[in-house]
Design a protein around this motif. Structure first.
Motif, PDB file in Angstrom:
ATOM      1  N   LYS A 193      16.663  68.565 107.250  1.00 51.82           N
ATOM      2  CA  LYS A 193      16.417  68.039 108.588  1.00 51.82           C
ATOM      3  C   LYS A 193      17.110  66.688 108.709  1.00 51.82           C
ATOM      4  O   LYS A 193      17.628  66.325 109.757  1.00 51.82           O
ATOM      5  N   TRP A 194      17.128  65.966 107.619  1.00 48.69           N
ATOM      6  CA  TRP A 194      17.804  64.667 107.564  1.00 48.69           C
ATOM      7  C   TRP A 194      18.088  64.352 106.108  1.00 48.69           C
ATOM      8  O   TRP A 194      17.329  64.775 105.228  1.00 48.69           O
ATOM      9  N   ASN A 195      19.191  63.673 105.845  1.00 43.31           N
ATOM     10  CA  ASN A 195      19.414  63.192 104.482  1.00 43.31           C
ATOM     11  C   ASN A 195      20.127  61.852 104.542  1.00 43.31           C
ATOM     12  O   ASN A 195      20.703  61.486 105.572  1.00 43.31           O
TER      13      ASN A 195
ATOM     14  N   LYS B  99      11.168  56.255 106.951  1.00 42.79           N
ATOM     15  CA  LYS B  99      11.823  57.160 107.890  1.00 42.79           C
ATOM     16  C   LYS B  99      11.786  58.598 107.376  1.00 42.79           C
ATOM     17  O   LYS B  99      11.529  59.541 108.125  1.00 42.79           O
TER      18      LYS B  99
ATOM     19  N   ILE C 279      10.159  61.663 109.383  1.00 43.75           N
ATOM     20  CA  ILE C 279      10.987  62.784 109.850  1.00 43.75           C
ATOM     21  C   ILE C 279      10.508  64.109 109.240  1.00 43.75           C
ATOM     22  O   ILE C 279      10.382  65.118 109.932  1.00 43.75           O
TER      23      ILE C 279
ATOM     24  N   ARG D 258       8.771  69.412 114.428  1.00 45.37           N
ATOM     25  CA  ARG D 258       8.917  70.615 113.602  1.00 45.37           C
ATOM     26  C   ARG D 258       9.274  70.124 112.212  1.00 45.37           C
ATOM     27  O   ARG D 258      10.366  69.587 112.006  1.00 45.37           O
TER      28      ARG D 258
ATOM     29  N   HIS E 293       8.372  55.652 114.879  1.00 42.95           N
ATOM     30  CA  HIS E 293       9.290  55.821 116.000  1.00 42.95           C
ATOM     31  C   HIS E 293      10.731  55.619 115.548  1.00 42.95           C
ATOM     32  O   HIS E 293      11.040  54.670 114.842  1.00 42.95           O
TER      33      HIS E 293
ATOM     34  N   TYR F  33      15.253  60.066 117.839  1.00 42.75           N
ATOM     35  CA  TYR F  33      14.535  61.255 117.361  1.00 42.75           C
ATOM     36  C   TYR F  33      13.288  61.484 118.198  1.00 42.75           C
ATOM     37  O   TYR F  33      12.441  60.609 118.308  1.00 42.75           O
ATOM     38  N   ARG F  34      13.224  62.619 118.832  1.00 42.88           N
ATOM     39  CA  ARG F  34      12.063  62.970 119.643  1.00 42.88           C
ATOM     40  C   ARG F  34      11.342  64.142 119.002  1.00 42.88           C
ATOM     41  O   ARG F  34      11.714  65.290 119.230  1.00 42.88           O
TER      42      ARG F  34
END
Lengths: 195, 578
Positions: free
Chosen positions: B143-145, B160, B164, B169, B196, B200-201
């Motif tokens: 999803k993120w790295n 973060k 995340i 999801r 926040h 990114y929502r």
């Protein structure tokens, strides 16, 4: 029906994000016709312009996938009639021919070409315009010995866009006030314009 | 999910002190309430392991036998606990061994934070020993790295990462930390949780007009069908979901990952969707007038051929991920948002209904399925045992209170079809990626995620051999898991397809197995192997009552098939009962 679409993507300036966006296309075996990254109207926010030729459905899905990426703030897609777009082209022509044949110089001027460098061997002209125009100029220069040609990626501005300042303020609020998925809401709402 | 409601800013405020990057990593884990780490040390992550030596009392580290085992354990932990799983691995092969688990967690929306060591920053790109470009390798499956090369970044990046991984999801996040950043001392001023990120929502805002439109459509419906997925579990919305279907009397069918969100014996639970799902939910998908999808993504194993899927129905799709709406099935009413919030809003507008005639159609279908398939699967008269009867007997003994972890293949379909569940987060399986070898390590994690619960891993003879080394992890840590191998001496699902679609050309599905009990004994794990029906009940009871880990191998019919079945390329109404 496949159509040319220009994607405008506002992102954080993050190492690796270009790859994260590029693989969205390669995973679906979609060729990127043109890709440009640049600063945007806002300091620290990056702007991608990507051109692909696909059906609207495919484009819509891919734009949603791109927007889902953590470091992407917002992604839009537009058909050519909704944007103003330009590409920059550089042409290297033998100086001798330009000096000798007045016709060549007139030709270049009629295409709005501007001289950016002259040496005794070659002259470099620059044009900005749309693909059809730059392509045409290659064609007409070819008989006179075009030494080198290069064209930049497309950069585009969405005609109806109010820019990103207001959106960003909303994004910076911890509690968003309006649904950010607004741009996708209904059939009558044209997906090809920024709201 | 656990971080998203957190509003308190400073979790630990300390006076500014000098600490190493490695210590900062561990302090971050503690601040995020991490209690268990699954990992494997190596050169590039040694500073973190060195720091871990002093944090032994606050963080339990489970040494696995292979990094793939570590990440599947992290997934199992996340699935039963509802928390984010944490995995450590070293650079190079350590990191690449995580890739299967990352892909699995990505497609099954499992929250993970994986921390990999990396070579010194000045060696990046030099083909240094155990250097691999882990960020680019894992980009499509995370999803993120992010790669950290300076210790000063550690607290904020880990905050973060946890935010995340667990919010919206959920999904896997990988943080690669170069060795210099791990050893670097820096001025540490405490850890602040993240809640926040401007780009990114995690949760789209719920639109009231769609709530109204959805409720109206359901109120007008004569033949509504709810299909639900893991979104209900990930959103911790089991109660909200139950109230929703109960108020309007909506029959509800589940995807394999939605299983256990609604108790198996709930009167409105009409069974499993998809390729090996129940007959009723499949054929009636093409008869309902309103299809209400909750937290599911219309996987092709659920829909079969899309142009023959629910064409007559209006579709309401509730999902937290806007990119899922219209991805496979076009929604007439898209309800973006967290279903924990959107479901009660819809429920409030629903009329009390019971749709008795419509719901009874599912029972009629079930009778047909019982006659054609289930009776013979659960109560066979043949001499050879079926997978179904093993699961049936297991239900009798666990009464539906166990966590069932399954691998991939025939046994998985049978276990999911017949296992009884009373409470949520009880079914752990590799759904989207279909990762053979998932179950044994995932069961280890599942036990740490729900230590008070009985954990039974149901595994085929093929899958268990893919990660069998994790028996070592079970041995060393005395992990109380039950391993039930359903041995049909074949790679059963592929064999079934070869029988049905390739004229029985059994190409490389005949798999030989070791003496599993002897292997277990080699790892000092007790075990038994049976092949006769009269031994089944006692053997299962012994397995469940044994103190500590236990392996039971049950020989089942070699060429039994899983039915019903929607063959690939067919519509859901073309489901075959034999």
């Amino acid at each position: 029906m496949k159509n040319e679409y220009t994607l405008t993507i506002y992102t954080e300036n993050q190492v690796g994000l270009l790859n994260r966006i590029a693989i969205m296309f390669s995973r679906r075996k979609i060729n990127i016709d043109s890709l440009n990254t640049s600063p945007s109207e806002i300091d620290s926010i990056h702007r991608f312009n990507i051109v692909i030729t696909e059906t609207e459905e495919t484009v819509r899905k891919i734009v949603r996938q791109i927007e889902k990426q953590v470091d992407v703030l917002k992604a839009y897609y537009n058909t050519n009639d909704k944007i103003i777009w330009q590409e920059l082209a550089l042409y290297k022509v033998p100086t001798a021919i330009v000096a000798e044949k007045i016709k060549v110089e007139r030709l270049l001027r009629s295409y709005g070409a501007r001289v950016v460098a002259i040496t005794k061997d070659y002259t470099i002209f620059e044009t900005t315009g749309q693909r059809a125009e730059t392509d045409k100029l290659i064609e007409v220069l070819a008989p006179y010995g075009l030494i080198e040609f290069v064209r930049s990626a497309r950069i585009a501005i969405i005609k109806d866009s109010k820019g990103f300042h207001e959106k960003l303020r909303e994004f910076e609020d911890a509690e968003p006030v309006t649904p950010l998925t607004d741009d996708f809401i209904s059939e009558e709402e044209s997906n090809s314009t920024i709201v | 999910m656990q971080t998203e409601t957190t509003t308190d800013k400073a979790v630990t405020t300390e006076i500014v002190t000098e600490i190493s990057g490695s210590e900062a990593v561990l302090k971050a884990l503690i601040a995020e309430n991490v209690d268990t780490i699954f990992g494997y040390p190596g050169g590039a992550i040694m500073p973190i392991y060195d720091a871990l030596y002093d944090f032994n009392d606050q963080l339990e580290h489970i040494l696995v036998r292979h990094e793939q085992g570590g990440i599947h354990a992290g997934q199992g932990y996340a699935r039963t606990s509802g928390k984010t799983g944490v995995v450590f691995a070293t650079s190079g092969p350590g990191a690449t061994n995580l890739v299967t688990g990352l892909a699995d967690a990505m497609i099954d929306s499992t929250p993970l934070v994986c921390i990999t060591g990396q070579v010194f920053a000045h060696l990046l790109g030099t083909d240094a020993f155990q250097e691999t470009d882990v960020i680019n390798i894992t980009t499509p499956v995370t999803k993120w790295n992010y790669q950290i090369t300076d210790a000063n970044e550690i607290p904020a990046i880990l905050a973060k990462a946890f935010y995340i991984a667990g919010s919206g999801r959920p999904g896997p996040v990988l943080i690669d930390i170069t060795k210099n950043a791990q050893v670097q001392k820096f001025e540490y001023s405490g850890y602040t949780k993240c809640n926040h990120i401007r780009s990114y929502r995690p949760k789209p805002i719920i639109r009231k007009e769609y709530i109204r439109a959805a409720a109206e459509m359901i109120n007008k419906s004569e033949r509504p069908l709810v299909i639900f997925g893991q979104g209900v579990i990930l959103g911790k919305a089991e109660q909200e979901f139950k109230q929703f279907i109960e108020k309007a009397g909506l029959p509800a069918a589940w995807t394999i990952l939605g299983l256990s969100a609604l108790p198996t014996d709930h009167p409105l639970n009409v069974g499993m969707l998809g390729m090996h799902g129940n007959y009723g939910p499949n054929v009636l998908t093409n008869e309902c007038d309103v299809l209400i999808a909750v937290g599911m993504r219309f996987d092709d194993r659920v829909t079969g051929r899309l142009d023959r899927y629910a064409k007559q129905a209006k579709v309401i799709h509730l999902d937290i991920d806007p990119s899922e709406i219209d991805k496979n099935v076009k929604a007439d009413v898209p309800v973006w948002g967290d279903c924990k919030e959107s479901l009660p809003l819809i429920t409030a507008l629903l009329e009390k209904r019971n749709h008795q005639d419509w719901v009874s159609k599912f029972s009629t279908c079930m009778e047909k399925e019982v006659e054609a398939v289930i009776q013979n699967e659960l109560h066979p008269t043949d001499e050879v045992m079926t997978m179904g009867e093993v699961i049936y007997q297991l239900n009798q003994l666990t009464n539906g209170d166990a966590v069932i972890v399954t691998d991939v293949g025939q046994h998985q379909m049978v276990a999911c079809r017949y296992a009884k569940f009373n409470s949520s987060k009880s079914n752990v399986t590799s759904g989207g990626l279909g990762t053979m070898g998932f179950a044994l390590p995932a069961a280890i994690g599942a036990k740490y995620g729900a230590p008070e619960r009985q954990v039974v891993a149901v595994i085929g003879d093929g899958g268990v051999q893919m990660t069998i080394q994790e028996l070592g992890t079970i041995m060393q840590n005395n992990i109380d898991v039950r391993i039930l191998i359903l041995n049909n001496r074949f790679l059963g699902m592929v064999r079934q397809w070869q029988q049905l679609f390739n004229e029985k050309r059994y190409s490389f599905v005949d798999i030989e197995s070791p003496d599993f009990v002897a292997v277990a004994n080699g790892y000092r794990i007790a075990g038994n192997s049976i092949s006769k029906r009269e031994d089944l009940k006692d053997a299962l009871a012994t397995m469940l009552n044994h103190k500590g880990a236990y392996l039971l191998e049950v020989f089942v019919g070699k060429e039994n098939n899983v039915f019903p079945m929607v063959p690939q390329g067919c519509g859901v109404s073309e489901i075959r009962l034999k």
